[in-house]
Motif scaffolding. Sequence first.
Motif, PDB file in Angstrom:
ATOM      1  N   ASN A   1       0.828  -1.210   0.000  1.00  0.00           N
ATOM      2  CA  ASN A   1       0.000   0.000   0.000  1.00  0.00           C
ATOM      3  C   ASN A   1       0.862   1.260   0.000  1.00  0.00           C
TER       4      ASN A   1
ATOM      5  N   ASN B   1       1.146   4.012  -3.124  1.00  0.00           N
ATOM      6  CA  ASN B   1       0.894   5.434  -2.910  1.00  0.00           C
ATOM      7  C   ASN B   1       2.078   6.274  -3.366  1.00  0.00           C
TER       8      ASN B   1
ATOM      9  N   LYS C   1      -7.669  10.880  -4.938  1.00  0.00           N
ATOM     10  CA  LYS C   1      -7.610  10.334  -6.294  1.00  0.00           C
ATOM     11  C   LYS C   1      -9.006  10.236  -6.891  1.00  0.00           C
TER      12      LYS C   1
ATOM     13  N   GLY D   1      -6.123   2.376   1.526  1.00  0.00           N
ATOM     14  CA  GLY D   1      -4.747   1.877   1.626  1.00  0.00           C
ATOM     15  C   GLY D   1      -4.088   2.201   2.952  1.00  0.00           C
TER      16      GLY D   1
HETATM   17 MG   LIG Z   1      -3.416   3.990  -1.731  1.00  0.00          MG
END
Ligand SMILES: [Mg+2]
Length: 449
Positions: free
Chosen positions: A280, A284, A348, A357
């Motif tokens: 995760n 990112n 996002k 995440g």
């Molecule tokens: Mg993420």
Amino acid sequence: MTTAAGNRQVLVGEIEAGANRRAIYLLPPPEGANPATDLGWESFQDLPVPLIKLGPDGTVLAFNRMAAKLLGVSLRRKAHLSQLMEGLGRSISDWLDDSLAGRLVQKSEFLRLTRTDQEIFVQVSLNRISDGEEPALIAVLQDATELKSLEAQFVQSQKMQAIGQLAGGVAHDFNNLLTAISGHCDLLLLRHDQGDPDFSDLVQINQNANRAAALVGQLLAFSRKQTLRPETLNMRDTLADLTHLLNRLVGEKVTLTLSHDPVLAPIRADKRQLEQVLMNLVVNARDAMPAGGEIRIVTEVSTLEQPLERDRVSVPAGRYVTVQVNDDGTGIPRDRLQKVFEPFFTTKRTGEGTGLGLSTAYGIVKQTGGFIFVDSEVGRGTSFILYFPVLEGQPTTVSRASVSQPEEGLPQRSDGVILLVEDEAPVRAFASRALRLRGYTVLEAESAE
Ligand SMILES: [Mg+2]
Ligand SMILES: Nc1ncnc2c1ncn2[C@@H]1O[C@H](COP(=O)(O)OP(=O)(O)O)[C@@H](O)[C@H]1O
């Protein structure tokens, strides 16, 4: 005032101290002043309470030493109160007007200082005085930072708990339904081979059910409802196993470099979950560098001699394996820094981010007994750091124990009677079909009673 030492001249100051208390200060009068006549602003200089004298329009006319200390360099004569503090929820001038007119319902307000070097909250009460002809206001300040941060911490933990419960509840039911869906789909796939017209549709159903299950797994991780299977791990081995996958995840434009402390200590964690956390963070970091860049993962053993106080948590002193995931991407603005761990917080676009995440990573790290922090500078990059307590009393270099047991091939056909106990009807239906297909006679029961 009469004291044991005889009569003394004192200056009496009475100030509202919050929580319905009043503080009374007895102060020595300023040197050489005649307190009966000379009660100018000078007398307030040494008062151990921050005071600011304001004109009716909110300009600073005077202030004492404590106020200067609390507000820092921004406190100057002629500055306006609204330049010094904010967050009232209405205009500061209205508030001042109300105080002057004696219309105030609430005696004091909580405000945030505008100084950028520290986050300070103050409780301010305005008191009207008349200074000769002109009316003026004395603002009595009280540092309320600790109170505010306690409140914020409380609200945050309640919010996380509520969302966790909700997510955990939904995820549990979903998991059962998904087991049934993908199970039945597997059974169908057994009966349709590649040439079958239905085959590709079935594969699609199967793949999407698996993706849904992975998502649900994240929710369960966040709500800390899943069972961890902790084992003794070496971070270097875990990362080494994961490099291949991580390299594929980051794509071509981004490079991934790993560096390890040569003497890594073992920790205790669930390997799959730990991998999830690293994935995760790496994903990112990749998303934060759309034009490419470098992700650096650094693992170290570090010893905290003192408990580490950070972001309102305290990491106890001791030895930790730390993992840093650094990127030189877009960075995260200061006011969002703590929000990123909240479930469903994402910047996002729909379909690109779920906002799960980091909350998942947070849940897993917490459940493992570790800590996660973030540092970031907009335009420069972001660094996530994880702390895992070292498993003491273990040799520093763990050999890679092979944990996998040789799988015994299942017999193709079997006979015998199986009592299947499962409370979820869809899961039970699927399991019993699968067992019958293997040739067993299945007795189904909803519970053991
Ligand atoms: Mg993420
Ligand atoms: N390395 C990073 N650099 C910049 N922003 C980040 C980084 N990691 C996380 N973020 C911010 O935190 C948000 C939440 O992250 P996450 O919980 O993983 O959800 P998602 O990636 O689905 O948006 C992201 O949308 C992004 O705004």
